[in-house]
Design a protein around this motif. Structure first.
Motif, PDB file in Angstrom:
ATOM      1  N   LYS A   1       3.976   1.321  -4.704  1.00  0.00           N
ATOM      2  CA  LYS A   1       5.090   1.100  -5.433  1.00  0.00           C
ATOM      3  C   LYS A   1       4.656   0.828  -6.991  1.00  0.00           C
ATOM      4  CE  LYS A   1       6.062  -2.751  -2.725  1.00  0.00           C
ATOM      5  NZ  LYS A   1       4.949  -2.651  -1.689  1.00  0.00           N
TER       6      LYS A   1
ATOM      7  N   MET B   1      -0.936 -16.099  -0.962  1.00  0.00           N
ATOM      8  CA  MET B   1      -1.341 -14.829  -1.132  1.00  0.00           C
ATOM      9  C   MET B   1      -2.550 -14.352  -0.604  1.00  0.00           C
ATOM     10  SD  MET B   1      -0.142 -14.505  -5.105  1.00  0.00           S
ATOM     11  CE  MET B   1      -0.433 -12.795  -5.224  1.00  0.00           C
TER      12      MET B   1
ATOM     13  N   GLN C   1      16.042 -13.640  -0.976  1.00  0.00           N
ATOM     14  CA  GLN C   1      15.605 -13.062  -2.350  1.00  0.00           C
ATOM     15  C   GLN C   1      16.887 -11.906  -2.874  1.00  0.00           C
ATOM     16  OE1 GLN C   1      11.542 -11.864  -2.663  1.00  0.00           O
ATOM     17  NE2 GLN C   1      10.934 -13.794  -1.680  1.00  0.00           N
TER      18      GLN C   1
ATOM     19  N   ARG D   1      -0.174 -13.060  -9.618  1.00  0.00           N
ATOM     20  CA  ARG D   1      -1.443 -12.829 -10.046  1.00  0.00           C
ATOM     21  C   ARG D   1      -2.031 -13.233 -11.678  1.00  0.00           C
ATOM     22  NH1 ARG D   1      -0.938  -8.673  -6.389  1.00  0.00           N
ATOM     23  NH2 ARG D   1      -0.071  -7.405  -7.775  1.00  0.00           N
TER      24      ARG D   1
ATOM     25  N   ARG E   1      -8.713   0.200  -1.661  1.00  0.00           N
ATOM     26  CA  ARG E   1      -8.279  -0.430  -3.172  1.00  0.00           C
ATOM     27  C   ARG E   1      -9.174  -1.662  -3.058  1.00  0.00           C
ATOM     28  NH1 ARG E   1      -1.973  -2.104  -4.131  1.00  0.00           N
ATOM     29  NH2 ARG E   1      -2.608  -3.931  -2.642  1.00  0.00           N
TER      30      ARG E   1
ATOM     31  N   GLY F   1       0.879  -1.074  -0.103  1.00  0.00           N
ATOM     32  CA  GLY F   1      -0.137  -0.091   0.018  1.00  0.00           C
ATOM     33  C   GLY F   1       0.692   1.165  -0.014  1.00  0.00           C
TER      34      GLY F   1
HETATM   35  P1  ADP Z   1       1.615  -5.545  -2.000  1.00  0.00           P
HETATM   36  O1  ADP Z   1       2.879  -5.072  -1.990  1.00  0.00           O
HETATM   37  O2  ADP Z   1       0.537  -4.622  -2.062  1.00  0.00           O
HETATM   38  O3  ADP Z   1       1.383  -6.448  -0.899  1.00  0.00           O
HETATM   39  P2  ADP Z   1       2.129  -7.289  -4.248  1.00  0.00           P
HETATM   40  O4  ADP Z   1       1.195  -7.334  -5.338  1.00  0.00           O
HETATM   41  O5  ADP Z   1       3.437  -7.028  -4.365  1.00  0.00           O
HETATM   42  O6  ADP Z   1       1.301  -6.407  -3.374  1.00  0.00           O
HETATM   43  O7  ADP Z   1       2.251  -8.986  -3.366  1.00  0.00           O
HETATM   44  C1  ADP Z   1       0.812  -9.609  -3.036  1.00  0.00           C
HETATM   45  C2  ADP Z   1       1.230 -10.853  -2.781  1.00  0.00           C
HETATM   46  O8  ADP Z   1       1.853 -11.702  -3.716  1.00  0.00           O
HETATM   47  C3  ADP Z   1       2.210 -10.985  -1.088  1.00  0.00           C
HETATM   48  O9  ADP Z   1       1.379 -10.666  -0.288  1.00  0.00           O
HETATM   49  C4  ADP Z   1       2.876 -12.263  -1.389  1.00  0.00           C
HETATM   50  O10 ADP Z   1       1.914 -13.383  -0.971  1.00  0.00           O
HETATM   51  C5  ADP Z   1       3.130 -12.510  -2.685  1.00  0.00           C
HETATM   52  N1  ADP Z   1       4.259 -11.988  -3.339  1.00  0.00           N
HETATM   53  C6  ADP Z   1       4.590 -11.036  -4.319  1.00  0.00           C
HETATM   54  N2  ADP Z   1       5.910 -10.556  -4.301  1.00  0.00           N
HETATM   55  C7  ADP Z   1       6.630 -11.617  -3.465  1.00  0.00           C
HETATM   56  C8  ADP Z   1       7.733 -11.933  -3.191  1.00  0.00           C
HETATM   57  N3  ADP Z   1       8.755 -11.320  -3.683  1.00  0.00           N
HETATM   58  N4  ADP Z   1       7.947 -13.156  -2.467  1.00  0.00           N
HETATM   59  C9  ADP Z   1       7.211 -13.907  -1.577  1.00  0.00           C
HETATM   60  N5  ADP Z   1       5.982 -13.336  -2.000  1.00  0.00           N
HETATM   61  C10 ADP Z   1       5.459 -12.353  -2.690  1.00  0.00           C
END
Ligand code: ADP
Length: 190
Positions: free
Chosen positions: A14, A54, A93, A37, A128, A11
């Protein structure tokens, strides 16, 4: 190459700022959340595995996201640079990303970290959620879990990049254009 890590809690803005930066600096946007997604929408086995985690606000295993980033880097050999959005999220990572980039003769140029208070994050994500339909934006306890995961596993990465003299912290509250301007100032000074 210009390789930026756009960092901050869920949130923080980014995605919004990435969209402005890719146009201005001609970069490829790599959002692991968006890629995941996409896998869910395509109904792949990987997407199915990721969705359960997620939807709860848990992180997806390092091996999965590192593999996704590795193939995106391979698929964009002529890129001017990359914006990493939502990646890296763990120490493993971050280390893997450094190794992948150094194997291609390049490195992270800077981490731009957006700072936003928890109360504001929760407000933005619930807002959102009304539009996005994202399961992880709908419920306050899932949002709290995401913020928790961020604080425990992800926020410490600021130290990883600070140790490489690559960390800039930017106030993430204000108008979208004001925040973009602050990011541009940092990038232009690199
Ligand atoms: P936000 O930053 O709003 O949480 P993202 O779209 O970046 O939304 O991430 C949504 C979800 O996707 C995270 O809560 C996690 O479950 C998964 N995810 C995204 N990027 C990663 C990552 N680099 N490592 C592990 N899980 C990830």
């Amino acid at each position: 190459m210009l390789n930026l890590v756009l960092f901050g809690p869920p949130g923080a803005g980014k995605g919004t700022q990435s969209n402005l930066l890719i146009d201005k600096y001609n970069l490829v946007h790599l959002s692991t959340g968006d890629i995941l997604r996409g896998e869910i929408a395509a109904g792949t086995a990987l997407g199915l595995e990721a969705k359960t985690l997620m939807d709860k606000g848990d992180l997806v295993p390092d091996k999965i996201v590192i593999g996704m980033i590795s193939s995106k880097l391979d698929n964009n050999p002529t890129a001017n640079g990359f914006i990493f959005d939502g990646f890296p999220r763990t120490a493993a990572q971050a280390t893997a990303l450094d190794t992948l980039l150094s194997g291609k003769g390049t490195a992270i140029s800077a981490m731009l970290s957006l700072k936003v208070e928890d109360a504001e994050l929760i407000k933005r994500l619930l807002e959102r959620g009304k539009e996005s339909g994202r399961a992880d934006d709908k419920n306050e306890s899932i949002i709290a879990n995401r913020i928790n995961e961020y604080n425990n596993k992800t926020a410490p990465l600021k130290e990883f990049y600070a140790a490489q003299n690559k960390l800039s912290e930017i106030e993430g509250v204000g108008s979208i254009t004001d925040i973009a301007q602050k990011l541009n100032t940092v990038i232009d000074s690199l």
